[in-house]
Design a protein around this motif. Structure first.
Motif, PDB file in Angstrom:
ATOM      1  N   LEU A   4       3.010  -7.780 -14.774  1.00 28.86           N
ATOM      2  CA  LEU A   4       2.488  -8.611 -13.948  1.00 28.86           C
ATOM      3  C   LEU A   4       1.711  -9.426 -14.880  1.00 28.86           C
ATOM      4  O   LEU A   4       1.339 -10.229 -14.428  1.00 28.86           O
ATOM      5  N   SER A   5       2.435  -9.184 -16.566  1.00 31.37           N
ATOM      6  CA  SER A   5       1.475 -10.577 -16.381  1.00 31.37           C
ATOM      7  C   SER A   5       2.275 -11.485 -16.848  1.00 31.37           C
ATOM      8  O   SER A   5       1.161 -13.107 -17.389  1.00 31.37           O
ATOM      9  N   SER A   6       3.602 -12.336 -16.267  1.00 28.16           N
ATOM     10  CA  SER A   6       4.079 -13.809 -15.676  1.00 28.16           C
ATOM     11  C   SER A   6       3.329 -14.052 -14.533  1.00 28.16           C
ATOM     12  O   SER A   6       3.648 -15.073 -14.490  1.00 28.16           O
ATOM     13  N   VAL A  36      -0.213  -6.097 -18.107  1.00 27.33           N
ATOM     14  CA  VAL A  36      -0.887  -7.165 -18.250  1.00 27.33           C
ATOM     15  C   VAL A  36      -1.013  -8.314 -19.145  1.00 27.33           C
ATOM     16  O   VAL A  36      -1.481  -7.328 -20.293  1.00 27.33           O
ATOM     17  N   SER A  37      -1.431  -8.868 -19.304  1.00 33.19           N
ATOM     18  CA  SER A  37      -1.601 -10.509 -19.760  1.00 33.19           C
ATOM     19  C   SER A  37      -3.531 -10.081 -20.190  1.00 33.19           C
ATOM     20  O   SER A  37      -3.581  -9.542 -19.919  1.00 33.19           O
ATOM     21  N   THR A  38      -3.500 -11.049 -20.987  1.00 33.05           N
ATOM     22  CA  THR A  38      -5.055 -10.694 -21.697  1.00 33.05           C
ATOM     23  C   THR A  38      -6.442 -11.209 -20.677  1.00 33.05           C
ATOM     24  O   THR A  38      -7.275 -10.231 -20.783  1.00 33.05           O
ATOM     25  N   GLU A  39      -5.695 -11.906 -20.081  1.00 29.59           N
ATOM     26  CA  GLU A  39      -6.338 -12.611 -19.110  1.00 29.59           C
ATOM     27  C   GLU A  39      -6.817 -11.494 -18.305  1.00 29.59           C
ATOM     28  O   GLU A  39      -8.343 -11.642 -17.688  1.00 29.59           O
ATOM     29  N   GLN A  40      -5.947 -11.084 -18.116  1.00 30.73           N
ATOM     30  CA  GLN A  40      -5.263  -9.825 -16.246  1.00 30.73           C
ATOM     31  C   GLN A  40      -6.512  -9.071 -17.360  1.00 30.73           C
ATOM     32  O   GLN A  40      -7.218  -8.365 -15.806  1.00 30.73           O
ATOM     33  N   ALA A  41      -6.020  -8.384 -17.954  1.00 28.85           N
ATOM     34  CA  ALA A  41      -6.565  -7.558 -19.072  1.00 28.85           C
ATOM     35  C   ALA A  41      -7.914  -7.083 -18.490  1.00 28.85           C
ATOM     36  O   ALA A  41      -8.879  -6.070 -18.251  1.00 28.85           O
ATOM     37  N   ILE A  42      -8.956  -8.340 -19.107  1.00 30.98           N
ATOM     38  CA  ILE A  42     -10.241  -9.039 -18.410  1.00 30.98           C
ATOM     39  C   ILE A  42     -10.848  -8.806 -16.983  1.00 30.98           C
ATOM     40  O   ILE A  42     -11.543  -7.967 -17.127  1.00 30.98           O
ATOM     41  N   GLY A  43     -10.138  -9.476 -16.371  1.00 35.08           N
ATOM     42  CA  GLY A  43     -10.431  -9.206 -15.374  1.00 35.08           C
ATOM     43  C   GLY A  43     -10.475  -8.106 -14.606  1.00 35.08           C
ATOM     44  O   GLY A  43     -11.091  -7.812 -13.828  1.00 35.08           O
ATOM     45  N   PHE A  44      -9.367  -6.936 -15.299  1.00 35.63           N
ATOM     46  CA  PHE A  44      -9.447  -5.527 -14.627  1.00 35.63           C
ATOM     47  C   PHE A  44     -10.912  -5.016 -15.206  1.00 35.63           C
ATOM     48  O   PHE A  44     -11.467  -4.023 -14.391  1.00 35.63           O
ATOM     49  N   ALA A  45     -10.877  -5.301 -16.498  1.00 32.09           N
ATOM     50  CA  ALA A  45     -11.874  -4.631 -17.304  1.00 32.09           C
ATOM     51  C   ALA A  45     -13.820  -4.719 -16.721  1.00 32.09           C
ATOM     52  O   ALA A  45     -13.824  -4.121 -16.433  1.00 32.09           O
ATOM     53  N   LYS A  46     -13.417  -5.886 -16.274  1.00 30.76           N
ATOM     54  CA  LYS A  46     -14.670  -6.569 -14.954  1.00 30.76           C
ATOM     55  C   LYS A  46     -14.971  -5.867 -14.078  1.00 30.76           C
ATOM     56  O   LYS A  46     -15.576  -5.208 -13.575  1.00 30.76           O
ATOM     57  N   SER A  47     -13.475  -5.646 -13.038  1.00 30.06           N
ATOM     58  CA  SER A  47     -13.344  -4.933 -12.288  1.00 30.06           C
ATOM     59  C   SER A  47     -14.054  -3.472 -12.640  1.00 30.06           C
ATOM     60  O   SER A  47     -14.790  -2.732 -11.421  1.00 30.06           O
ATOM     61  N   ILE A  77       0.888  -1.349   0.033  1.00 26.84           N
ATOM     62  CA  ILE A  77       0.284  -0.146  -0.256  1.00 26.84           C
ATOM     63  C   ILE A  77       0.655   1.725  -0.167  1.00 26.84           C
ATOM     64  O   ILE A  77       1.718   1.478   0.341  1.00 26.84           O
ATOM     65  N   GLU A  78       0.750   2.449  -1.153  1.00 35.10           N
ATOM     66  CA  GLU A  78       1.739   3.815  -0.747  1.00 35.10           C
ATOM     67  C   GLU A  78       2.894   3.026  -0.521  1.00 35.10           C
ATOM     68  O   GLU A  78       3.580   4.278  -0.737  1.00 35.10           O
ATOM     69  N   ALA A  79       3.659   2.142  -1.244  1.00 32.35           N
ATOM     70  CA  ALA A  79       4.781   2.026  -1.981  1.00 32.35           C
ATOM     71  C   ALA A  79       5.320   3.379  -3.233  1.00 32.35           C
ATOM     72  O   ALA A  79       4.102   3.465  -3.804  1.00 32.35           O
ATOM     73  N   THR A  80       6.953   2.934  -2.722  1.00 35.81           N
ATOM     74  CA  THR A  80       7.081   3.711  -4.264  1.00 35.81           C
ATOM     75  C   THR A  80       8.345   3.310  -5.089  1.00 35.81           C
ATOM     76  O   THR A  80       8.898   2.543  -4.175  1.00 35.81           O
ATOM     77  N   PHE A  81       7.411   2.394  -6.652  1.00 36.49           N
ATOM     78  CA  PHE A  81       7.743   2.033  -7.180  1.00 36.49           C
ATOM     79  C   PHE A  81       8.832   2.123  -7.820  1.00 36.49           C
ATOM     80  O   PHE A  81       8.919   3.220  -8.706  1.00 36.49           O
ATOM     81  N   ASP A  82      10.791   2.153  -8.462  1.00 37.99           N
ATOM     82  CA  ASP A  82      10.973   2.511  -9.286  1.00 37.99           C
ATOM     83  C   ASP A  82      12.076   1.710 -10.025  1.00 37.99           C
ATOM     84  O   ASP A  82      12.910   1.195  -9.136  1.00 37.99           O
ATOM     85  N   LYS A  83      11.666   1.097 -10.772  1.00 40.15           N
ATOM     86  CA  LYS A  83      11.802  -0.167 -11.880  1.00 40.15           C
ATOM     87  C   LYS A  83      12.276  -1.446 -10.659  1.00 40.15           C
ATOM     88  O   LYS A  83      13.424  -2.241 -10.126  1.00 40.15           O
ATOM     89  N   VAL A  84      10.995  -2.119 -10.439  1.00 38.85           N
ATOM     90  CA  VAL A  84      10.940  -3.065  -9.712  1.00 38.85           C
ATOM     91  C   VAL A  84      10.046  -3.982 -10.721  1.00 38.85           C
ATOM     92  O   VAL A  84       8.892  -4.064 -11.551  1.00 38.85           O
ATOM     93  N   ASN A  85      10.588  -4.710 -10.638  1.00 40.67           N
ATOM     94  CA  ASN A  85      10.403  -6.029 -11.545  1.00 40.67           C
ATOM     95  C   ASN A  85       9.660  -7.241 -10.407  1.00 40.67           C
ATOM     96  O   ASN A  85      10.163  -7.964  -9.475  1.00 40.67           O
ATOM     97  N   PHE A  86       8.042  -7.862 -11.347  1.00 38.43           N
ATOM     98  CA  PHE A  86       7.935  -9.214 -10.461  1.00 38.43           C
ATOM     99  C   PHE A  86       7.670 -10.422 -11.707  1.00 38.43           C
ATOM    100  O   PHE A  86       7.031 -10.018 -12.625  1.00 38.43           O
TER     101      PHE A  86
END
Length: 210
Positions: A172-174, A192-203, A143-152
């Motif tokens: 976040l795609s992988s 994001v991946s296509t599947e993830q994008a659909i999830g965000f759209a539904k939200s 929550i409210e973290a600051t990211f600069d060149k962070v990879n998941f």
């Protein structure tokens, strides 16, 4: 993204941390395979060029702690309190950070790999050049973290909370999750991946037509 590795010797002598702490609160140049700490460390401690191996800090609370050029290998850091800590050129490998408090900390040139960090809190922390790989962050707080060149990369992020955190440049795609809490106004330039994008759209209340 290239992240600098800890500047630490391959060959280190075993270090008695308890004896070192009696002499000074600056502990450096050693391999730590046994560790007994009080439940609460009230003085500022700096660990410099330390390889922690198979040790437990579970439940220990640090008032102030700084890790520079350190490696944690197969360590148990569950429920440790690293609030307001500093991590600089640190690698955490095959370790447990379940329930650890790393909020309001500063991380620079850090890798967390092949670990379990469910319920960890990194809220309000500042992360620069940090890689999270093959690590479970289920129900973690960013929550409210600051990211600069962070990879998941290939992480589990189910029910992780990124409220108030800008995800610009984050891929976040992988990663896998069923539910993710984000601030949609801070998702610009997040991949994001296509599947993830659909999830965000539904939200957003959108109806997806197949």
């Amino acid at each position: 993204m290239k992240i600098a590795s800890p500047k630490i010797s391959i060959s280190l002598d075993v270090l008695n941390v308890q004896r070192a702490l009696l002499e000074d609160y600056y502990v450096s140049d050693g391999l730590v395979t046994e560790l007994e700490l009080d439940e609460e460390q009230e003085d500022k401690i700096i660990f410099d060029q330390i390889h922690f191996q198979d040790i437990s800090m579970e439940g220990v609370r640090f008032q102030q702690v700084e890790f520079v050029d350190c490696v944690f290998e197969k360590c148990d850091l569950s429920n440790v309190d690293f609030g307001n800590a500093v991590f600089h050129r640190v690698e955490i490998q095959r370790s447990k950070l379940v329930g650890a408090n790393i909020s309001q900390s500063r991380m620079t040139e850090v890798k967390v790999v092949d670990s379990v960090a469910n319920y960890v809190s990194m809220s309000f922390s500042k992360l620069k050049k940090v890689l999270f790989s093959k690590t479970a962050f289920n129900r973690a707080d960013f929550i409210e973290a600051t990211f600069d060149k962070v990879n998941f990369e290939n992480c589990e992020l189910n029910e992780a909370n990124f409220t108030g955190t800008a995800l610009k440049g984050i891929d976040l795609s992988s990663n896998t999750y069923e539910q993710l809490t984000v601030s949609l106004d801070k998702m610009q330039d997040c991949t994001v991946s296509t599947e993830q994008a659909i999830g965000f759209a539904k939200s957003l209340g959108l109806k997806i037509k197949e």
